[in-house]
Scaffold this active site. Structure first.
Site, short mmCIF file in Angstrom:
data_model
loop_
_atom_site.label_atom_id
_atom_site.label_comp_id
_atom_site.label_asym_id
_atom_site.label_seq_id
_atom_site.Cartn_x
_atom_site.Cartn_y
_atom_site.Cartn_z
N LYS A 30 -90.12 4.76 21.02
CA LYS A 30 -91.53 4.84 20.62
C LYS A 30 -92.03 6.27 20.64
CE LYS A 30 -92.73 3.13 25.26
NZ LYS A 30 -92.28 1.92 25.86
N LYS A 32 -84.64 13.93 28.53
CA LYS A 32 -86.08 14.18 28.55
C LYS A 32 -86.39 15.61 28.95
CE LYS A 32 -88.04 9.59 29.21
NZ LYS A 32 -88.74 8.68 30.10
N LYS A 41 -81.01 6.08 19.89
CA LYS A 41 -81.79 4.89 20.22
C LYS A 41 -83.15 4.88 19.53
CE LYS A 41 -84.11 4.79 23.99
NZ LYS A 41 -84.70 4.81 25.33
P1 TYM Z 1 -89.20 1.46 28.52
O1 TYM Z 1 -90.66 1.34 28.67
O2 TYM Z 1 -88.65 2.69 27.89
O3 TYM Z 1 -88.64 0.24 27.71
C1 TYM Z 1 -88.96 -1.11 28.06
C2 TYM Z 1 -87.74 -1.99 27.86
O4 TYM Z 1 -87.31 -1.92 26.49
C3 TYM Z 1 -85.92 -1.61 26.44
N1 TYM Z 1 -85.66 -0.78 25.24
C4 TYM Z 1 -84.75 -1.06 24.30
N2 TYM Z 1 -83.88 -2.08 24.17
C5 TYM Z 1 -83.10 -2.09 23.07
N3 TYM Z 1 -83.13 -1.13 22.12
C6 TYM Z 1 -83.98 -0.08 22.22
N4 TYM Z 1 -84.02 0.85 21.27
C7 TYM Z 1 -84.85 -0.02 23.35
N5 TYM Z 1 -85.81 0.85 23.75
C8 TYM Z 1 -86.29 0.37 24.91
C9 TYM Z 1 -85.64 -0.83 27.72
O5 TYM Z 1 -84.28 -0.87 28.05
C10 TYM Z 1 -86.53 -1.55 28.71
O6 TYM Z 1 -85.88 -2.70 29.19
N6 TYM Z 1 -87.59 2.77 33.08
C11 TYM Z 1 -88.03 1.66 32.27
C12 TYM Z 1 -89.24 0.94 32.82
C13 TYM Z 1 -89.09 0.47 34.23
C14 TYM Z 1 -88.34 -0.64 34.68
C15 TYM Z 1 -88.54 -0.73 36.08
C16 TYM Z 1 -87.51 -1.56 34.02
C17 TYM Z 1 -89.71 1.00 35.32
N7 TYM Z 1 -89.36 0.28 36.42
C18 TYM Z 1 -87.92 -1.71 36.86
C19 TYM Z 1 -86.90 -2.54 34.80
C20 TYM Z 1 -87.09 -2.62 36.19
C21 TYM Z 1 -88.39 2.17 30.89
O7 TYM Z 1 -88.64 3.34 30.69
O8 TYM Z 1 -88.48 1.22 29.93
#
Ligand code: TYM
Length: 330
Positions: free
Chosen positions: A198, A113, A195
């Site tokens: 969004k 990032k 990956k």
């Molecule tokens: P975020 O918002 O980027 O994504 C949400 C969830 O979707 C999963 N994910 C994917 N899984 C498979 N293939 C992909 N291409 C893909 N893109 C996203 C992510 O692994 C995630 O599970 N840091 C986290 C948010 C967060 C969080 C937490 C998660 C903040 N605090 C505490 C768990 C526990 C994030 O940016 O997810």
């Protein structure tokens, strides 16, 4: 016997993709009966990259609606917005003081990032994983269902829990990731070595949960494949492998059966039938999503009650933490 605790979060930083759904949201509903589940919309994480306030508000309600459309029942799970529960920021500060700079420097997501955003290389982006550890540890979480990309952040959360426990006596449960064998890393449709995200600037790279039939078909048709021309599940054909994974998870069919079904058929047929599978899987979700989005009062009720439930749980842990580190109570 008390139920084990689950926590997970999704950023309201844009419309959700089928990567988010397959890697995370799809699994959330399944856990609700067996576990005490907490699902958070992590708006405080989202502001580590620039956000337009109006869009952030909209995306927060979008994620809440999507959560429920994907099967989260607010009667069974605690469903809330991160900034409504100040204990997240408070515990995060405490954990910052036991986190080594070197650990944060090694976080691959920070490295990626920060490469993209030299103008906004803010401290929040750097300490992001500490806030994420606070989210998880506040609820005494046993399991964290996430996609593969969150594994390193989970390691940090475990490490901080152990470090705090060793320093001050047992306080936090050490959480474990729940990462599915298939679908934990859905790849970009335009570059199957990275990956699906969004925030990709090329909208052909991802399928949004809200995309209509036409868009879904077009994006799948344009998905990058290879010149082999045979539907095989192989690392040498990462584009096709990714599409087979999506097909398998959304249709419930085994990988081998899918490969057999398309033997001798070529990519055109496979892609158009995959588009049907995706449309069919998303259709009921989209219908419910629109219904929830239109019920603003109901959404407000859900996040208000969710915050109250979450607050009570979080305060309990924070009170313990403050006591152990030597803060006097007022
Ligand atoms: P975020 O918002 O980027 O994504 C949400 C969830 O979707 C999963 N994910 C994917 N899984 C498979 N293939 C992909 N291409 C893909 N893109 C996203 C992510 O692994 C995630 O599970 N840091 C986290 C948010 C967060 C969080 C937490 C998660 C903040 N605090 C505490 C768990 C526990 C994030 O940016 O997810």
């Amino acid at each position: 016997m008390e139920k084990k605790i689950v926590f997970s979060g999704v950023q309201p930083s844009g419309a959700l993709t089928i990567g988010n759904y397959i890697g995370a949201l799809r699994n959330f509903g399944e856990l609700q009966d067996e576990f005490d589940c907490n699902y958070c919309i992590v708006d405080m994480h989202a502001i580590t990259v620039p956000q337009v306030p109006k869009n952030l508000r909209k995306n927060t309600l979008d994620v809440l609606s999507m959560y429920m459309a994907c099967g989260i029942d607010p009667e069974k799970s605690t469903l809330f917005v991160q900034s409504h529960v100040p204990a997240h920021a408070e515990l995060s500060w405490v954990l910052n003081t036991i986190t080594y700079m070197g650990q944060l420097n090694r976080m691959t997501q920070f490295k990626e990032k920060s490469k993209k955003s030299d103008e906004n290389l803010n401290a929040g982006l750097f300490t992001y994983p500490v806030l994420m550890a606070a989210d998880i540890l506040l609820y005494q979480t046993d399991f964290v269902p996430v996609g593969e990309d969150q594994k390193q952040h989970l390691e940090l959360a475990r490490d901080l829990a152990e470090r705090f426990n060793n320093k001050y006596s047992d306080t936090f449960v050490v959480p474990e990731p729940l990462i599915k064998e298939f679908g934990a890393r859905i790849m970009s449709l335009q570059d199957p070595t990275s990956k699906m995200s969004k925030s990709d600037s090329d909208e052909n790279a991802f399928i949004l949960l809200q995309d209509n039939k036409d868009k879904i078909s077009k994006k799948i048709k344009r998905a990058v494949t290879d010149s082999v021309g045979i539907v095989n599940y192989s690392d040498d054909q990462p584009g096709i492998k990714n599409l087979i994974n999506i097909y398998s998870v959304l249709s419930g069919k085994e990988i081998n059966d899918i490969v057999d079904m398309y033997s001798g058929k070529g990519y055109g047929v496979f892609k158009s039938e995959l588009a049907e599978v995706v449309v069919e899987a998303l259709d009921p979700i989209q219908t419910k999503y629109r219904e929830y989005l239109d019920s603003k009062d109901y959404l407000e009720k859900i996040y208000t009650e969710g915050a109250q439930k979450a607050e009570a749980k979080a305060r309990k842990t924070l009170r313990k933490v403050y006591k152990k580190i030597g803060f006097i109570s007022r």
